[in-house]
Write an enzyme that holds these catalytic residues in place. Structure first.
Site, short mmCIF file in Angstrom:
data_model
loop_
_atom_site.label_atom_id
_atom_site.label_comp_id
_atom_site.label_asym_id
_atom_site.label_seq_id
_atom_site.Cartn_x
_atom_site.Cartn_y
_atom_site.Cartn_z
N ASP A 13 1.08 -0.29 -6.06
CA ASP A 13 0.14 -1.03 -6.91
C ASP A 13 0.10 -0.50 -8.34
O ASP A 13 -0.94 -0.57 -9.00
CB ASP A 13 -1.28 -1.03 -6.30
CG ASP A 13 -1.27 -1.45 -4.85
OD1 ASP A 13 -0.60 -2.46 -4.55
OD2 ASP A 13 -1.89 -0.78 -4.02
N LYS A 16 4.32 -2.86 -10.81
CA LYS A 16 5.79 -2.98 -10.91
C LYS A 16 6.24 -4.42 -11.18
O LYS A 16 7.12 -4.64 -12.00
CB LYS A 16 6.45 -2.49 -9.61
CG LYS A 16 6.22 -1.02 -9.33
CD LYS A 16 6.80 -0.61 -8.01
CE LYS A 16 6.06 -1.14 -6.81
NZ LYS A 16 4.70 -0.57 -6.60
N GLY A 40 3.08 -6.57 -2.41
CA GLY A 40 2.47 -7.73 -3.06
C GLY A 40 2.66 -7.58 -4.56
O GLY A 40 1.91 -6.89 -5.21
N HIS A 41 3.74 -8.17 -5.08
CA HIS A 41 4.02 -8.02 -6.51
C HIS A 41 3.41 -9.19 -7.27
O HIS A 41 3.83 -10.33 -7.13
CB HIS A 41 5.52 -7.91 -6.74
CG HIS A 41 6.08 -6.62 -6.20
ND1 HIS A 41 7.41 -6.30 -6.22
CD2 HIS A 41 5.46 -5.56 -5.63
CE1 HIS A 41 7.58 -5.09 -5.68
NE2 HIS A 41 6.40 -4.65 -5.32
N GLN A 222 6.10 -0.53 -2.89
CA GLN A 222 5.21 0.61 -2.59
C GLN A 222 5.37 1.68 -3.69
O GLN A 222 5.61 1.33 -4.83
CB GLN A 222 5.46 1.19 -1.20
CG GLN A 222 5.02 0.30 -0.06
CD GLN A 222 6.01 -0.81 0.27
OE1 GLN A 222 7.18 -0.56 0.45
NE2 GLN A 222 5.55 -2.03 0.37
P1 IMP Z 1 2.60 -0.31 6.15
O1 IMP Z 1 3.80 -0.06 5.33
O2 IMP Z 1 2.08 -1.71 6.05
O3 IMP Z 1 2.73 0.16 7.57
O4 IMP Z 1 1.42 0.61 5.54
C1 IMP Z 1 1.51 2.02 5.51
C2 IMP Z 1 0.68 2.57 4.37
O5 IMP Z 1 1.27 2.17 3.13
C3 IMP Z 1 -0.77 2.06 4.33
O6 IMP Z 1 -1.58 3.07 3.79
C4 IMP Z 1 -0.70 0.89 3.37
O7 IMP Z 1 -1.94 0.63 2.75
C5 IMP Z 1 0.33 1.40 2.37
N1 IMP Z 1 1.07 0.33 1.71
C6 IMP Z 1 2.07 -0.41 2.23
N2 IMP Z 1 2.53 -1.28 1.32
C7 IMP Z 1 1.81 -1.07 0.21
C8 IMP Z 1 1.85 -1.67 -1.10
O8 IMP Z 1 2.65 -2.55 -1.41
N3 IMP Z 1 0.94 -1.19 -2.00
C9 IMP Z 1 0.08 -0.18 -1.69
N4 IMP Z 1 0.02 0.39 -0.49
C10 IMP Z 1 0.88 -0.05 0.44
#
Ligand code: IMP
Length: 351
Positions: A13, A16, A40-41, A222
């Protein structure tokens, strides 16, 4: 030609998508190399806010080639929804979006496994986006996964059922109330939607494009502190979010990496559980959340907020070989009398 990489240096977040959108005019190709619809871009196109989950952020620029690399995991349901939403806005991706045959598929049962695993963890849950990311990468490394290239196999349905039934066995052990079949129609429709796109060996295509002096930007999802190896494990995502992930997730040799754009926010946010040394669980954090509109682009969850952590930032710069630093959202701090940054950690009295 070398490939440039753009990635987040914090917990995701960092903004990007917006930077990719600005930089896209300098590039011929934008390629996603890891993660999936947990990302989520957010971008603005014709004054409309748009959130991309799977599709690279170059889609709003005419003529740009967009590649979903082998390191990405794709949920056909979400993919089809994204394509639909974009085509309603007049963005036709059929000729510009290409998908790696080696990218793995997220099944409806992967999402259920994600939910079951998180529920079983109770208080120590990761705070996953529940998009099935972890279970899909587990099947990839466990050599059970289904890949995009499999969708044209005559026995694809059989392969799907074999994996689904394996998942059902595990779900029974979790005592999970499964509802997979309800999503299958949409999932297979998504598979048909994917078949309309060019399915490629993206590592070959990408290296050929670089040979032809095409400019490529690899778009990370991420952030470095969520990396499976270097993030605050186990509170991480399941892919390689650091620069090396672009080599693995696109098939680019390390000596072909050029600029590394590292994006960070002037403060820190984190969604989900896990360590956050500079977190402000007080009015300061609330002000950051409100002014910075810090709510998850994928899940809508309020983001945890805190001061800029220079210790973590330096670590991320080291891991990624950052050549250009880009700071976002400094204006969010305009009204703050004091702006703090962490310069060291003190653990058991030792700095
Ligand atoms: P997962 O990848 O959905 O299993 O999430 C694992 C961890 O990464 C959790 O703490 C999510 O909130 C975090 N996370 C996954 N994708 C994002 C992203 O695009 N932005 C921020 N945090 C993310």
């Amino acid at each position: 030609m070398k490939a440039d990489v753009l990635l987040g240096l914090q917990w995701g977040d960092e903004g990007k998508g917006k930077v990719v959108d600005v930089l896209t005019s300098n590039y011929d190709v934008i390629a996603r190399f890891q993660g999936g619809p947990n990302a989520g871009h957010s971008l603005e196109f014709n004054n409309i806010k748009h959130v991309l989950h799977t599709i690279p952020s170059g889609v709003f620029h005419k003529g740009t080639i967009n590649i979903i690399g082998n390191g990405v995991v794709i949920d056909p349901i979400i993919f089809a929804e994204e394509i639909d939403a974009l085509s309603k806005m007049g963005v036709d991706l059929l000729s510009t979006l290409k998908i790696s045959k080696k990218a793995h598929l997220i099944l409806p049962s992967h999402r259920e496994l994600d939910a079951a695993s998180e529920a079983a963890k109770g208080k120590s849950k990761i705070g996953s986006t529940l998009k099935g990311i972890g279970p899909t990468y587990m099947d990839k490394t466990g050599r059970n996964g289904l890949r995009v290239g499999d969708i044209i196999r005559a026995d694809f349905k059989e392969c799907y059922n074999t994996l689904k039934n394996k998942h059902k066995d595990i779900l029974r052990q979790y005592n999970y109330n499964s509802n997979i079949e309800q999503h299958e129609e949409a999932w297979f429709k998504g598979i048909e939607a994917m078949k309309k796109f060019e399915l490629i060996d993206s590592e070959v295509t990408i290296n050929q494009l670089l040979d032809k002096k095409k400019r490529l930007l690899a778009e990370g999802a991420q952030g470095s502190m969520l990396d499976i190896d270097f993030g605050s494990y186990p509170f991480v995502t399941s892919s390689t979010t650091v620069c090396a992930g672009a080599c693995i997730g696109l098939g680019i040799a390390p000596n072909r990496i050029g600029e590394v754009f590292g994006i960070f926010k002037a403060y820190c946010t984190r969604v989900g559980a896990g360590p956050f040394p500079t977190e402000q669980e007080n009015s300061t954090g609330e002000a950051m959340r409100k002014i910075g509109f810090e709510f998850g682009a994928t899940t809508g969850r309020p983001r945890r907020c805190g001061w800029l952590d220079l210790v973590a930032l330096k670590y991320a710069i080291m891991l990624n070989g950052v050549t250009s630093l880009i700071m976002m959202k400094a204006d969010v701090l305009d009204t703050f009398d004091t702006i703090k940054v962490a310069i060291a950690y003190k653990i058991n009295g030792k700095t």
